[in-house]
Structure formats: structure tokens, C-alpha cells
Design an enzyme around this catalytic site. Structure first.
Site, short mmCIF file in Angstrom:
data_model
loop_
_atom_site.label_atom_id
_atom_site.label_comp_id
_atom_site.label_asym_id
_atom_site.label_seq_id
_atom_site.Cartn_x
_atom_site.Cartn_y
_atom_site.Cartn_z
N ASP A 70 33.68 46.29 52.32
CA ASP A 70 33.35 44.89 52.06
C ASP A 70 33.26 44.16 53.39
OD1 ASP A 70 33.16 42.25 51.44
OD2 ASP A 70 35.01 42.13 50.27
N ASP A 104 39.02 49.71 46.75
CA ASP A 104 38.41 48.42 46.43
C ASP A 104 38.52 47.48 47.64
OD1 ASP A 104 37.26 46.54 44.69
OD2 ASP A 104 39.22 45.75 44.10
N GLY A 146 39.92 36.38 40.29
CA GLY A 146 41.06 35.60 39.84
C GLY A 146 40.95 35.07 38.41
N GLY A 175 34.83 40.49 40.04
CA GLY A 175 35.30 39.26 39.40
C GLY A 175 34.85 39.19 37.95
N ASP A 186 40.65 43.34 37.31
CA ASP A 186 42.02 43.41 37.81
C ASP A 186 42.84 42.34 37.10
OD1 ASP A 186 44.37 43.57 39.21
OD2 ASP A 186 43.48 43.44 41.20
N THR A 187 42.34 41.09 37.17
CA THR A 187 43.05 39.96 36.58
C THR A 187 43.42 40.20 35.11
OG1 THR A 187 42.00 38.44 38.12
CG2 THR A 187 42.78 37.49 36.05
N GLU A 207 28.82 45.27 49.87
CA GLU A 207 28.70 43.94 49.24
C GLU A 207 27.80 43.04 50.09
OE1 GLU A 207 32.31 42.06 47.76
OE2 GLU A 207 31.57 40.08 48.36
N ASN A 233 34.20 45.33 37.49
CA ASN A 233 35.57 45.36 38.01
C ASN A 233 36.49 44.42 37.26
OD1 ASN A 233 34.28 46.82 40.02
ND2 ASN A 233 35.30 45.75 41.69
P1 13P Z 1 38.87 39.95 38.52
O1 13P Z 1 39.73 39.06 39.35
O2 13P Z 1 37.86 39.19 37.74
O3 13P Z 1 39.63 40.89 37.65
O4 13P Z 1 38.01 40.87 39.54
C1 13P Z 1 38.55 42.03 40.08
C2 13P Z 1 37.70 42.63 41.14
O5 13P Z 1 36.58 42.25 41.39
C3 13P Z 1 38.30 43.72 41.91
O6 13P Z 1 37.51 44.11 42.98
O1 G3H Z 2 39.01 42.02 44.12
C1 G3H Z 2 40.19 41.94 44.39
C2 G3H Z 2 41.19 42.76 43.68
O2 G3H Z 2 41.50 42.18 42.46
C3 G3H Z 2 42.38 43.06 44.53
O3 G3H Z 2 43.26 42.03 44.63
O4 G3H Z 2 44.07 42.14 47.01
O5 G3H Z 2 45.43 41.06 45.17
O6 G3H Z 2 45.17 43.55 45.25
P1 G3H Z 2 44.57 42.22 45.59
ZN ZN Z 3 36.38 42.44 43.83
#
Ligand code: 13P
Ligand code: G3H
Ligand code: ZN
Length: 298
Positions: free
Chosen positions: A99, A77, A174, A205, A250-251, A129, A248
Site C-alpha cells: 500500500d 494487508d 472503520g 473498507g 475487519d470492522t 492500491e 475486505n
Molecule cells: P473495514 O474497516 O470496512 O472492515 O475494512 C477492512 C479493510 O479494508 C482491511 O484492509
Molecule cells: O484496513 C485496515 C485493517 O482493518 C487493519 O487495521 O491496522 O487496526 O490492524 P489495523
Molecule cells: Zn484496507
């Protein structure tokens, strides 16, 4: 199933593949538990920050999990350099994101093409991207978002030959995505997919920041006031009526995990066995991923 066949199916049948970031064994196992329970494929993603945290151990963990469920794919990623993408490809990643969105259009094309040439010779998928996705996480940040331009996207794909494209249409990284109403630019998304109809699009995001986990986290001593994600209705529209083939998150997983750990520790002050408090975090991540699978397809 092969990853390129999965993307082809997603584009044709209008669904999105869930792409979930992991930083540790518990989160990876939690994602795979959800995939197994729902018989749903997913990409499991390692950011540059996550790679420096886990090191090559993430490869061994992924391989072990792949034995439990074969339809998971390892994705880099937000790779920021050719060297990082090459390293991931050489280590056996199925897919990499280059990216170069902070560079000029010409430099983004040149760097993406360099990664594409190396990756395609080795059967690896490349996501690029264009435009600027706002927000901040550890190593990924942009102060001001810039929507992806449809004509530029067409030129970019014809020159750089990336397999999929991350677009900026109003999401951001985030836990604090919107100060007011959650709003995506579907008009712009429509223009982009008209310009590059054969390219699977990616929504970064895309966390929805579910109230349930934010409330739990805050109830057990956390402080995430004012956190706001993308509303689930918009995500469903993007995945099932547009060409968004990968979303995607992560948050959402970080929040669910932390809520579980906080809850366990506050309820069980005598416990000092990490397996116990990490298991509660893991359980909530599985639940969060299962909830997410609901709106990725019709
Ligand atoms: P979020 O912060 O919305 O979870 O996005 C994660 C993301 O885009 C990882 O590449
Ligand atoms: O898009 C970003 C991901 O959520 C990765 O975040 O660099 O804090 O691991 P990080
Ligand atoms: Zn991302």
C-alpha cells in the site's frame, strides 16, 4: 485450488473472495469454521498492526488451520514497505498488499514494482492500491478520500504489473463510513474496469456494520452510536455485476467478536475463564462471516 486460479475464476464468473482480518486465534478459527460450513474459500489477512501483535505465531496458526480447510490463503494487508512485504513473502504468505497509495504516482509505481519483482519470482500474488481510501484503523488511516482515476489505473498496472488493484470508490475503513446515506461511485468503478478489464479489483473498507451486532454490543455496555457501513445491496452489486473480486472486512468481525465477549461477561459475572467468553465472540464471528458469504456471489 491455487490462489491465482481462484482470482481468475472470480473475475470470469463475477463473484468476490472474502478477505477477513484476524488478530488472534479465536478470530482465525471462527473464519475457518465459516469456510468449512459453507465450503467457501477465503483470504485470511494480517495487517502490519496485527503482525506486531501476534508475531510469527500467526504463521503457525494459519498452517494448523490450513490442515482443517485447504482453501484458505494467508495475505499481508496494507504492507507499507518493501521490507515488510519481503518479510511476509519469506515467511510463506501466499499474497501481499503493498500500500504505497499515500506516495506520489511515480513512487507508488516504483515501490509496487519492486515488491512485484520479488514476489513474482517466488510465486506470490501482489495487490496494490491507487487512490485514497478514507477512514482510520490502527496503522491505516487517511483523512480525505480520493477516488481512483481510470486512466491512471491503466498506466499504473502497465508499469507496476500488480496482480490486483484496490480502488477508492467511496468505501472507507472503520465503523463510521457514512454520515448520511451509504453511497458507492459505480460510474467510476465502471470506468476503471473498462480501462483495466483483466485486473481483479479489490474493495477495502467493505464492512456493512450489521445493526444486529452493533445493537448487541451497545446493549451490553458498548458505545458504538452512529456506526454505519456499506449497504449490503451495494456490496452485492459490486461483487456480482462488477470486477470486484475481493472484499475486505475487519470492522464487522471486530464488532461481532466484541459483542459476544461483552454479552458473555455481562450475563456471567462469576466467569473468569477466557475460553468461555472468547468462545461467544468466536461464535458471532463465524455467524457474521457466513452472513457475508451470502452476498459475495450470485
Ligand atoms: P473495514 O474497516 O470496512 O472492515 O475494512 C477492512 C479493510 O479494508 C482491511 O484492509
Ligand atoms: O484496513 C485496515 C485493517 O482493518 C487493519 O487495521 O491496522 O487496526 O490492524 P489495523
Ligand atoms: Zn484496507
Amino acid at each position: 485450488m491455487k490462489l491465482n486460479a481462484l482470482y481468475k475464476k472470480a473475475l470470469k464468473e463475477h463473484f468476490a473472495i472474502g478477505a477477513f482480518n484476524f488478530n488472534n486465534l479465536e478470530t482465525l478459527k471462527a473464519i475457518v469454521d465459516a469456510c468449512l460450513a459453507a465450503s467457501t474459500p477465503a483470504l485470511v489477512c494480517v495487517s502490519e498492526g496485527a503482525f506486531s501483535y501476534m508475531g510469527e505465531a500467526c504463521i503457525g496458526m494459519f498452517r494448523a488451520e490450513k490442515k482443517r480447510y485447504k482453501d484458505i490463503f494467508l495475505h499481508l494487508d496494507h504492507g507499507k514497505s518493501f521490507e515488510m512485504c519481503k518479510k511476509a513473502i519469506d515467511l510463506g504468505f501466499d499474497s501481499v498488499m503493498i500500500d504505497a497509495s499515500s506516495l506520489s504516482f511515480e513512487k507508488n509505481v516504483a515501490l509496487t514494482k519492486k515488491v512485484v519483482d520479488y514476489a513474482h519470482a517466488r510465486g506470490v500474488w501482489v495487490e496494490a492500491e491507487l487512490g485514497v481510501i478514507g477512514g482510520t484503523e490502527d496503522l491505516v488511516s487517511a483523512k480525505k478520500a480520493i477516488f481512483t482515476d481510470a486512466e491512471e489505473a491503466k498506466k499504473f498496472i502497465s508499469l507496476a504489473k500488480a496482480d490486483s488493484l484496490a480502488v477508492a470508490i467511496g468505501t472507507s475503513h472503520g465503523a463510521y463510513k457514512f454520515s448520511g446515506e451509504s453511497k458507492l461511485n459505480f460510474k467510476r468503478l465502471g470506468e476503471i474496469e473498462k480501462a483495466i478489464p483483466k485486473t481483479p479489483l479489490v474493495l477495502h473498507g467493505a464492512s456493512s456494520v450489521p445493526e444486529k451486532y452493533v445493537e448487541l454490543l451497545n446493549a451490553y455496555g458498548g458505545d458504538l452510536k452512529g456506526a454505519k457501513g456499506v449497504d449490503e445491496k451495494s456490496l452485492k452489486t459490486a461483487c456480482t455485476r462488477h470486477n470486484i473480486c475481493k472484499i475486505n472486512s475487519d470492522t464487522d468481525l471486530r464488532i461481532a467478536f466484541t459483542a459476544g465477549v461483552r454479552e458473555h461477561l455481562l450475563k456471567n459475572p462469576e466467569n473468569f475463564d477466557p475460553r468461555k467468553y472468547l468462545s461467544q465472540g468466536k461464535k458471532y464471528v463465524t455467524e457474521a462471516v457466513l452472513e457475508k458469504f451470502r452476498y459475495l456471489s450470485k
